[in-house]
Design an enzyme around this catalytic site. Structure first.
Site, PDB file in Angstrom:
ATOM      1  N   GLY A  49      -5.449   6.012  -4.569  1.00 51.58           N
ATOM      2  CA  GLY A  49      -5.857   5.382  -3.322  1.00 51.58           C
ATOM      3  C   GLY A  49      -5.205   6.101  -2.156  1.00 51.58           C
ATOM      4  N   GLN A  54      -1.766   6.896   6.136  1.00 53.97           N
ATOM      5  CA  GLN A  54      -1.146   8.002   5.399  1.00 53.97           C
ATOM      6  C   GLN A  54      -1.613   9.370   5.881  1.00 53.97           C
ATOM      7  OE1 GLN A  54      -1.855   5.965   1.371  1.00 53.97           O
ATOM      8  NE2 GLN A  54      -0.059   7.283   1.051  1.00 53.97           N
ATOM      9  N   CYS A 103       3.829   6.944  -4.580  1.00 47.87           N
ATOM     10  CA  CYS A 103       3.049   7.001  -3.348  1.00 47.87           C
ATOM     11  C   CYS A 103       2.937   8.450  -2.896  1.00 47.87           C
ATOM     12  CB  CYS A 103       3.742   6.157  -2.282  1.00 47.87           C
ATOM     13  SG  CYS A 103       2.892   6.132  -0.698  1.00 47.87           S
ATOM     14  N   LEU A 104       1.755   8.817  -2.433  1.00 42.65           N
ATOM     15  CA  LEU A 104       1.549  10.182  -1.938  1.00 42.65           C
ATOM     16  C   LEU A 104       2.399  10.466  -0.698  1.00 42.65           C
ATOM     17  CD1 LEU A 104      -2.326  10.436  -2.387  1.00 42.65           C
ATOM     18  CD2 LEU A 104      -0.550  11.461  -3.844  1.00 42.65           C
ATOM     19  N   HIS A 145      -1.232  -2.308  -3.043  1.00 42.44           N
ATOM     20  CA  HIS A 145      -0.494  -1.145  -2.547  1.00 42.44           C
ATOM     21  C   HIS A 145      -1.170  -0.586  -1.289  1.00 42.44           C
ATOM     22  CE1 HIS A 145       1.993   2.588  -3.189  1.00 42.44           C
ATOM     23  NE2 HIS A 145       1.013   3.083  -2.441  1.00 42.44           N
ATOM     24  N   GLU A 146      -2.505  -0.415  -1.344  1.00 36.87           N
ATOM     25  CA  GLU A 146      -3.209   0.179  -0.199  1.00 36.87           C
ATOM     26  C   GLU A 146      -3.250  -0.764   1.007  1.00 36.87           C
ATOM     27  OE1 GLU A 146      -3.582   3.287  -0.223  1.00 36.87           O
ATOM     28  OE2 GLU A 146      -3.208   3.441  -2.369  1.00 36.87           O
ATOM     29  N   HIS A 149      -0.066  -0.630   2.867  1.00 37.24           N
ATOM     30  CA  HIS A 149      -0.017   0.505   3.807  1.00 37.24           C
ATOM     31  C   HIS A 149      -0.654   0.121   5.139  1.00 37.24           C
ATOM     32  CE1 HIS A 149       1.784   3.949   1.912  1.00 37.24           C
ATOM     33  NE2 HIS A 149       1.020   3.850   0.846  1.00 37.24           N
TER      34      HIS A 149
END
Length: 192
Positions: A49, A54, A103-104, A145-146, A149
């Site tokens: 995701g 991000q 996480c990216l 999670h998304e 963000h």
């Protein structure tokens, strides 16, 4: 294809709550191109995701997708490409599950996060169609999670036990097998 730079932990945009997207903005060619770029960036980075913040954008949109085999998350159930605009999540019940997350925007760091096992997810898709669905298990965790963000919250904030922090290599060596066993049991019991 446009791959956008992913901002890293410490960048202030990751701590901002993303703003709602209007119907007019959602329908615009520029926003539709941004969604395509977000998808391309997520796929290029090997993520499950990616939220707009991000990539330095403060609009309330994220993309989610898990195709198997997945190099980072081979244990996750597949999730077809899902674009979530102005999402709202509501927990269903109190049951939680510890998910080992990465996480990216936080390269090479993982930690255990308690997530609700079941959530009601409401959002608009890229065409402005409203969705109201129940998401369960690891898929519910990915949605949480998304949306975190988009609320300016990172998984780091939700890790209660700092002893669970690890790099990918140490997770693979010491914790992956146990986590995968628990994750598979959850999927078998509640679904994706």
């Amino acid at each position: 294809m446009a791959v956008l730079p992913i901002v890293q932990v410490g960048h202030p945009v990751l701590r901002e709550r993303a703003r709602e997207v209007s119907a007019e903005e959602l329908a615009s060619d520029a926003f539709q191109q941004f969604i395509d770029d977000l998808v391309d960036t997520m796929r290029d980075a090997g993520g499950a995701g990616l939220a707009a913040n991000q990539v330095g954008d403060t609009r309330r949109v994220a993309v989610i997708e898990v195709r198997q085999p997945h190099p980072r998350y081979p244990y996750k159930p597949e999730i077809p490409l899902t674009v979530i605009v102005n999402p709202v999540l509501t927990p269903i019940g109190d049951e939680r599950f510890a998910i080992n997350e990465g996480c990216l925007s936080v390269p090479d760091l993982r930690g255990d996060v308690e997530r609700f096992v079941t959530v009601r997810a409401q959002w608009l898709d890229r065409d402005g169609v409203a969705h109201d669905e129940e998401r369960r298990g690891l898929t519910a965790g990915t949605f949480q999670h998304e949306v975190d963000h988009l609320d300016g919250v990172m998984f780091l904030d939700r890790v209660r036990d700092p002893a669970t922090f690890s790099t990918w290599a140490e997770f693979d060596a010491h914790r992956r097998a146990d986590f995968v066993k628990r994750a598979e049991a959850l999927v078998e019991r509640v679904g994706s």
